[in-house]
Scaffold this motif. Structure first.
Motif, PDB file in Angstrom:
ATOM      1  N   ALA A   1       0.999  -1.225   0.026  1.00  0.00           N
ATOM      2  CA  ALA A   1      -0.013   0.029   0.073  1.00  0.00           C
ATOM      3  C   ALA A   1       0.859   1.207   0.013  1.00  0.00           C
ATOM      4  CB  ALA A   1      -0.909  -0.054   1.270  1.00  0.00           C
ATOM      5  N   VAL A   2       0.464   2.283  -0.768  1.00  0.00           N
ATOM      6  CA  VAL A   2       1.256   3.483  -0.842  1.00  0.00           C
ATOM      7  C   VAL A   2       0.530   4.585   0.164  1.00  0.00           C
ATOM      8  CG1 VAL A   2       1.454   5.598  -2.051  1.00  0.00           C
ATOM      9  CG2 VAL A   2       1.670   3.329  -3.291  1.00  0.00           C
ATOM     10  N   ILE A   3       1.372   5.048   1.183  1.00  0.00           N
ATOM     11  CA  ILE A   3       0.995   5.897   2.199  1.00  0.00           C
ATOM     12  C   ILE A   3       1.367   7.541   1.420  1.00  0.00           C
ATOM     13  CG2 ILE A   3       1.477   6.717   4.374  1.00  0.00           C
ATOM     14  CD1 ILE A   3       2.575   3.772   5.028  1.00  0.00           C
ATOM     15  N   ARG A   4       0.417   8.194   1.495  1.00  0.00           N
ATOM     16  CA  ARG A   4       0.636   9.480   1.127  1.00  0.00           C
ATOM     17  C   ARG A   4       1.396  10.476   1.964  1.00  0.00           C
ATOM     18  NH1 ARG A   4      -5.165   8.804  -0.173  1.00  0.00           N
ATOM     19  NH2 ARG A   4      -5.369   8.366  -2.324  1.00  0.00           N
ATOM     20  N   PRO A   5       1.980  11.320   1.900  1.00  0.00           N
ATOM     21  CA  PRO A   5       2.714  12.335   2.793  1.00  0.00           C
ATOM     22  C   PRO A   5       1.559  12.933   3.574  1.00  0.00           C
ATOM     23  CG  PRO A   5       3.514  12.996   0.540  1.00  0.00           C
ATOM     24  CD  PRO A   5       2.442  11.885   0.218  1.00  0.00           C
ATOM     25  N   GLN A   6       1.815  13.026   4.698  1.00  0.00           N
ATOM     26  CA  GLN A   6       1.170  13.661   5.931  1.00  0.00           C
ATOM     27  C   GLN A   6      -0.190  13.105   6.222  1.00  0.00           C
ATOM     28  OE1 GLN A   6       1.836  17.600   4.338  1.00  0.00           O
ATOM     29  NE2 GLN A   6       2.601  18.046   6.370  1.00  0.00           N
ATOM     30  N   GLU A   7      -0.608  11.987   5.361  1.00  0.00           N
ATOM     31  CA  GLU A   7      -1.889  11.414   5.550  1.00  0.00           C
ATOM     32  C   GLU A   7      -2.020  10.379   6.953  1.00  0.00           C
ATOM     33  OE1 GLU A   7      -4.784   9.451   2.303  1.00  0.00           O
ATOM     34  OE2 GLU A   7      -3.187   7.839   2.716  1.00  0.00           O
ATOM     35  N   ARG A   8      -2.653  10.758   7.877  1.00  0.00           N
ATOM     36  CA  ARG A   8      -2.769   9.973   9.074  1.00  0.00           C
ATOM     37  C   ARG A   8      -3.245   8.528   8.880  1.00  0.00           C
ATOM     38  NH1 ARG A   8      -0.870  12.215  13.144  1.00  0.00           N
ATOM     39  NH2 ARG A   8      -2.119  10.962  14.467  1.00  0.00           N
ATOM     40  N   HIS A   9      -2.672   7.685   9.303  1.00  0.00           N
ATOM     41  CA  HIS A   9      -2.820   6.038   9.027  1.00  0.00           C
ATOM     42  C   HIS A   9      -2.323   5.377  10.193  1.00  0.00           C
ATOM     43  CE1 HIS A   9       1.243   6.687   7.768  1.00  0.00           C
ATOM     44  NE2 HIS A   9       1.394   5.292   7.901  1.00  0.00           N
ATOM     45  N   ARG A  10      -2.420   4.074  10.127  1.00  0.00           N
ATOM     46  CA  ARG A  10      -2.301   3.033  11.124  1.00  0.00           C
ATOM     47  C   ARG A  10      -2.385   1.716  10.596  1.00  0.00           C
ATOM     48  NH1 ARG A  10      -7.349   4.829  12.429  1.00  0.00           N
ATOM     49  NH2 ARG A  10      -8.798   2.931  12.955  1.00  0.00           N
ATOM     50  N   VAL A  11      -1.839   0.717  11.422  1.00  0.00           N
ATOM     51  CA  VAL A  11      -1.984  -0.575  11.024  1.00  0.00           C
ATOM     52  C   VAL A  11      -2.389  -1.309  12.179  1.00  0.00           C
ATOM     53  CG1 VAL A  11       0.137  -0.641   9.274  1.00  0.00           C
ATOM     54  CG2 VAL A  11       0.460  -1.428  11.877  1.00  0.00           C
ATOM     55  N   VAL A  12      -3.355  -2.420  11.474  1.00  0.00           N
ATOM     56  CA  VAL A  12      -4.069  -3.271  12.644  1.00  0.00           C
ATOM     57  C   VAL A  12      -3.429  -4.709  12.313  1.00  0.00           C
ATOM     58  CG1 VAL A  12      -6.206  -4.210  13.338  1.00  0.00           C
ATOM     59  CG2 VAL A  12      -5.968  -1.943  12.616  1.00  0.00           C
ATOM     60  N   ILE A  13      -2.984  -5.185  13.649  1.00  0.00           N
ATOM     61  CA  ILE A  13      -2.274  -6.721  13.347  1.00  0.00           C
ATOM     62  C   ILE A  13      -3.201  -7.524  14.268  1.00  0.00           C
ATOM     63  CG2 ILE A  13      -0.113  -7.908  13.895  1.00  0.00           C
ATOM     64  CD1 ILE A  13       0.476  -5.685  12.113  1.00  0.00           C
ATOM     65  N   ASP A  14      -3.454  -8.409  13.586  1.00  0.00           N
ATOM     66  CA  ASP A  14      -4.547  -9.493  14.479  1.00  0.00           C
ATOM     67  C   ASP A  14      -3.981 -10.885  14.211  1.00  0.00           C
ATOM     68  OD1 ASP A  14      -5.263 -10.032  11.869  1.00  0.00           O
ATOM     69  OD2 ASP A  14      -7.402  -9.650  12.102  1.00  0.00           O
ATOM     70  N   GLY A  15      -2.557 -11.258  13.807  1.00  0.00           N
ATOM     71  CA  GLY A  15      -2.228 -12.526  13.713  1.00  0.00           C
ATOM     72  C   GLY A  15      -0.498 -12.426  13.238  1.00  0.00           C
ATOM     73  N   PRO A  16      -0.290 -13.453  12.771  1.00  0.00           N
ATOM     74  CA  PRO A  16       1.355 -13.518  12.201  1.00  0.00           C
ATOM     75  C   PRO A  16       1.377 -12.693  11.001  1.00  0.00           C
ATOM     76  CG  PRO A  16       0.642 -15.805  12.551  1.00  0.00           C
ATOM     77  CD  PRO A  16      -0.761 -14.880  12.890  1.00  0.00           C
ATOM     78  N   VAL A  17       2.508 -11.907  11.211  1.00  0.00           N
ATOM     79  CA  VAL A  17       3.035 -10.968   9.842  1.00  0.00           C
ATOM     80  C   VAL A  17       4.326 -10.620   9.939  1.00  0.00           C
ATOM     81  CG1 VAL A  17       2.264  -8.892  11.115  1.00  0.00           C
ATOM     82  CG2 VAL A  17       1.845  -8.773   8.650  1.00  0.00           C
ATOM     83  N   GLU A  18       4.712 -10.358   8.894  1.00  0.00           N
ATOM     84  CA  GLU A  18       6.095  -9.693   8.634  1.00  0.00           C
ATOM     85  C   GLU A  18       5.908  -8.841   7.574  1.00  0.00           C
ATOM     86  OE1 GLU A  18       9.187 -12.524   7.272  1.00  0.00           O
ATOM     87  OE2 GLU A  18       8.822 -13.987   9.127  1.00  0.00           O
ATOM     88  N   PHE A  19       6.392  -7.609   7.713  1.00  0.00           N
ATOM     89  CA  PHE A  19       6.243  -6.197   6.707  1.00  0.00           C
ATOM     90  C   PHE A  19       7.228  -5.306   7.100  1.00  0.00           C
ATOM     91  CE2 PHE A  19       4.082  -4.788  10.662  1.00  0.00           C
ATOM     92  CZ  PHE A  19       4.258  -3.377  10.576  1.00  0.00           C
ATOM     93  N   PHE A  20       7.530  -4.483   6.351  1.00  0.00           N
ATOM     94  CA  PHE A  20       8.216  -3.177   6.283  1.00  0.00           C
ATOM     95  C   PHE A  20       7.945  -2.115   5.510  1.00  0.00           C
ATOM     96  CE2 PHE A  20       9.901  -5.198   2.569  1.00  0.00           C
ATOM     97  CZ  PHE A  20      10.104  -4.364   1.464  1.00  0.00           C
ATOM     98  N   VAL A  21       8.275  -0.967   5.894  1.00  0.00           N
ATOM     99  CA  VAL A  21       8.018   0.334   5.120  1.00  0.00           C
ATOM    100  C   VAL A  21       9.170   0.877   4.407  1.00  0.00           C
ATOM    101  CG1 VAL A  21       6.681   2.509   5.296  1.00  0.00           C
ATOM    102  CG2 VAL A  21       6.152   0.775   6.830  1.00  0.00           C
ATOM    103  N   GLU A  22       9.222   1.137   3.308  1.00  0.00           N
ATOM    104  CA  GLU A  22      10.114   1.755   2.592  1.00  0.00           C
ATOM    105  C   GLU A  22       9.661   3.280   2.233  1.00  0.00           C
ATOM    106  OE1 GLU A  22      12.766  -0.194  -1.022  1.00  0.00           O
ATOM    107  OE2 GLU A  22      10.939   0.821  -1.850  1.00  0.00           O
TER     108      GLU A  22
END
Length: 101
Positions: free
Chosen positions: A73-94
């Motif tokens: 997913a692309v995150i726009r500059p200054q756009e307020r956001h969050r992630v919801v984790i409800d199980g096993p996951v591996e992720f990163f942000v570039e």
């Protein structure tokens, strides 16, 4: 700003990565990423899920997108956001900027 399939946001032309987070798991994801936060002006993010799944939430609209392994997913500059984790996951942000630097 261009849009991809199903209205998804794309990184702007000329953007270049300049920084990346470590790979986070359900056990190591910082609390700050689970709370509403934003990138700085001019900074785009690319949230990449390597394994499992998470939900990406845009705070202003309440729009929720479930991202499975291999999705991003692309995150726009200054756009307020969050992630919801409800199980096993591996992720990163570039992080990306347009132009040099």
């Amino acid at each position: 700003m261009s849009r991809g399939p199903a209205g998804s946001v794309l990184l702007p032309d000329g953007s270049r990565p300049y920084k990346r987070t470590p790979v986070f798991t359900e056990s190591t994801v910082p609390a700050a990423l689970r709370a509403d936060h934003s990138t700085k002006a001019g900074v785009w993010g690319l949230l990449q899920v390597n394994a499992g799944s998470l939900t990406y939430v845009v705070a202003e609209t309440g729009e929720e997108t479930v991202l499975d392994a291999g999705a991003s997913a692309v995150i726009r500059p200054q756009e307020r956001h969050r992630v919801v984790i409800d199980g096993p996951v591996e992720f990163f942000v570039e992080f990306h900027r347009v132009g040099g630097g």
